[in-house]
Design a protein around this motif. Sequence first.
Motif, mmCIF file in Angstrom:
data_model
loop_
_atom_site.group_PDB
_atom_site.id
_atom_site.type_symbol
_atom_site.label_atom_id
_atom_site.label_comp_id
_atom_site.label_asym_id
_atom_site.label_seq_id
_atom_site.Cartn_x
_atom_site.Cartn_y
_atom_site.Cartn_z
ATOM 1 N N MET A 1 0.844 -1.202 0.000
ATOM 2 C CA MET A 1 0.000 0.000 0.000
ATOM 3 C C MET A 1 0.877 1.249 0.000
ATOM 4 O O MET A 1 0.630 2.189 -0.748
ATOM 5 C CB MET A 1 -0.932 0.001 1.211
ATOM 6 C CG MET A 1 -1.856 1.189 1.263
ATOM 7 S SD MET A 1 -3.073 1.224 -0.061
ATOM 8 C CE MET A 1 -4.233 0.043 0.570
ATOM 9 N N GLN A 2 1.922 1.233 0.817
ATOM 10 C CA GLN A 2 2.812 2.389 0.905
ATOM 11 C C GLN A 2 3.507 2.644 -0.435
ATOM 12 O O GLN A 2 3.624 3.790 -0.866
ATOM 13 C CB GLN A 2 3.847 2.168 2.008
ATOM 14 C CG GLN A 2 4.732 3.356 2.256
ATOM 15 C CD GLN A 2 5.711 3.122 3.392
ATOM 16 O OE1 GLN A 2 5.869 2.005 3.880
ATOM 17 N NE2 GLN A 2 6.364 4.175 3.824
ATOM 18 N N ILE B 1 -5.840 1.156 -4.915
ATOM 19 C CA ILE B 1 -5.667 1.563 -3.520
ATOM 20 C C ILE B 1 -7.010 1.650 -2.818
ATOM 21 O O ILE B 1 -7.188 1.164 -1.699
ATOM 22 C CB ILE B 1 -4.907 2.920 -3.445
ATOM 23 C CG1 ILE B 1 -3.441 2.729 -3.879
ATOM 24 C CG2 ILE B 1 -5.005 3.532 -2.060
ATOM 25 C CD1 ILE B 1 -2.703 4.020 -4.141
ATOM 26 N N GLU B 2 -7.979 2.239 -3.487
ATOM 27 C CA GLU B 2 -9.324 2.366 -2.914
ATOM 28 C C GLU B 2 -9.938 0.995 -2.647
ATOM 29 O O GLU B 2 -10.534 0.766 -1.588
ATOM 30 C CB GLU B 2 -10.218 3.165 -3.867
ATOM 31 C CG GLU B 2 -11.590 3.461 -3.326
ATOM 32 C CD GLU B 2 -12.406 4.291 -4.290
ATOM 33 O OE1 GLU B 2 -13.494 3.820 -4.706
ATOM 34 O OE2 GLU B 2 -11.955 5.399 -4.641
ATOM 35 N N ARG B 3 -9.780 0.072 -3.592
ATOM 36 C CA ARG B 3 -10.334 -1.286 -3.403
ATOM 37 C C ARG B 3 -9.641 -2.001 -2.258
ATOM 38 O O ARG B 3 -10.269 -2.736 -1.510
ATOM 39 C CB ARG B 3 -10.180 -2.091 -4.697
ATOM 40 C CG ARG B 3 -11.121 -1.660 -5.785
ATOM 41 C CD ARG B 3 -10.892 -2.461 -7.049
ATOM 42 N NE ARG B 3 -11.740 -1.937 -8.115
ATOM 43 C CZ ARG B 3 -11.501 -2.123 -9.394
ATOM 44 N NH1 ARG B 3 -10.440 -2.807 -9.799
ATOM 45 N NH2 ARG B 3 -12.318 -1.629 -10.295
ATOM 46 N N ALA B 4 -8.329 -1.807 -2.112
ATOM 47 C CA ALA B 4 -7.572 -2.485 -1.062
ATOM 48 C C ALA B 4 -7.926 -1.943 0.326
ATOM 49 O O ALA B 4 -7.825 -2.669 1.318
ATOM 50 C CB ALA B 4 -6.073 -2.329 -1.306
ATOM 51 N N GLU B 5 -8.359 -0.697 0.401
ATOM 52 C CA GLU B 5 -8.703 -0.078 1.687
ATOM 53 C C GLU B 5 -10.067 -0.543 2.206
ATOM 54 O O GLU B 5 -10.364 -0.353 3.376
ATOM 55 C CB GLU B 5 -8.682 1.442 1.569
ATOM 56 C CG GLU B 5 -7.296 2.006 1.397
ATOM 57 C CD GLU B 5 -7.272 3.516 1.213
ATOM 58 O OE1 GLU B 5 -6.223 4.092 1.522
ATOM 59 O OE2 GLU B 5 -8.275 4.091 0.744
ATOM 60 N N LYS B 6 -10.867 -1.136 1.356
ATOM 61 C CA LYS B 6 -12.216 -1.562 1.778
ATOM 62 C C LYS B 6 -12.170 -2.871 2.510
ATOM 63 O O LYS B 6 -11.390 -3.684 2.456
ATOM 64 C CB LYS B 6 -13.136 -1.680 0.567
ATOM 65 C CG LYS B 6 -13.469 -0.320 -0.001
ATOM 66 C CD LYS B 6 -14.432 -0.440 -1.144
ATOM 67 C CE LYS B 6 -14.743 0.942 -1.677
ATOM 68 N NZ LYS B 6 -15.647 0.924 -2.786
ATOM 69 N N LYS C 1 -4.950 4.519 -8.158
ATOM 70 C CA LYS C 1 -5.886 5.072 -7.170
ATOM 71 C C LYS C 1 -7.082 4.129 -6.968
ATOM 72 O O LYS C 1 -7.556 3.938 -5.843
ATOM 73 C CB LYS C 1 -6.346 6.463 -7.575
ATOM 74 C CG LYS C 1 -5.249 7.514 -7.423
ATOM 75 C CD LYS C 1 -5.748 8.887 -7.825
ATOM 76 C CE LYS C 1 -4.659 9.917 -7.805
ATOM 77 N NZ LYS C 1 -4.024 10.138 -6.525
ATOM 78 N N GLU D 1 0.918 4.083 -2.973
ATOM 79 C CA GLU D 1 0.611 5.483 -2.678
ATOM 80 C C GLU D 1 1.778 6.385 -3.069
ATOM 81 O O GLU D 1 1.569 7.475 -3.593
ATOM 82 C CB GLU D 1 0.263 5.648 -1.194
ATOM 83 C CG GLU D 1 -1.076 5.041 -0.835
ATOM 84 C CD GLU D 1 -1.358 5.003 0.652
ATOM 85 O OE1 GLU D 1 -0.404 5.138 1.463
ATOM 86 O OE2 GLU D 1 -2.535 4.828 1.010
#
Length: 76
Positions: free
Chosen positions: A21-22, A71-76, A68, A25
């Motif tokens: 993730m880092q 990242i959004e999918r991984a944060e859910k 992006k 980003e």
Amino acid sequence: MIIDPDFRKVDEPVVTLELSMQQAEWVSNGLSDLLCWARGFNAALSQDDHDRSPMGVSQAREMNIALKRAIERAEK
């Protein structure tokens, strides 16, 4: 071209790039900075001078959008 597996041709192989993730980003933020610079550079060019525009802006933009989204999918 849209860089998103949902927009691929039927039966076309998908390539997966593994990033933390880092890392994702960090790359996305760098692409955002690069795209802001390219927009400013292009804005400063005269209309007769657009052959000096940076190449690869569309590809960088699409890659940033794909990152992006991932990242959004991984944060859910």
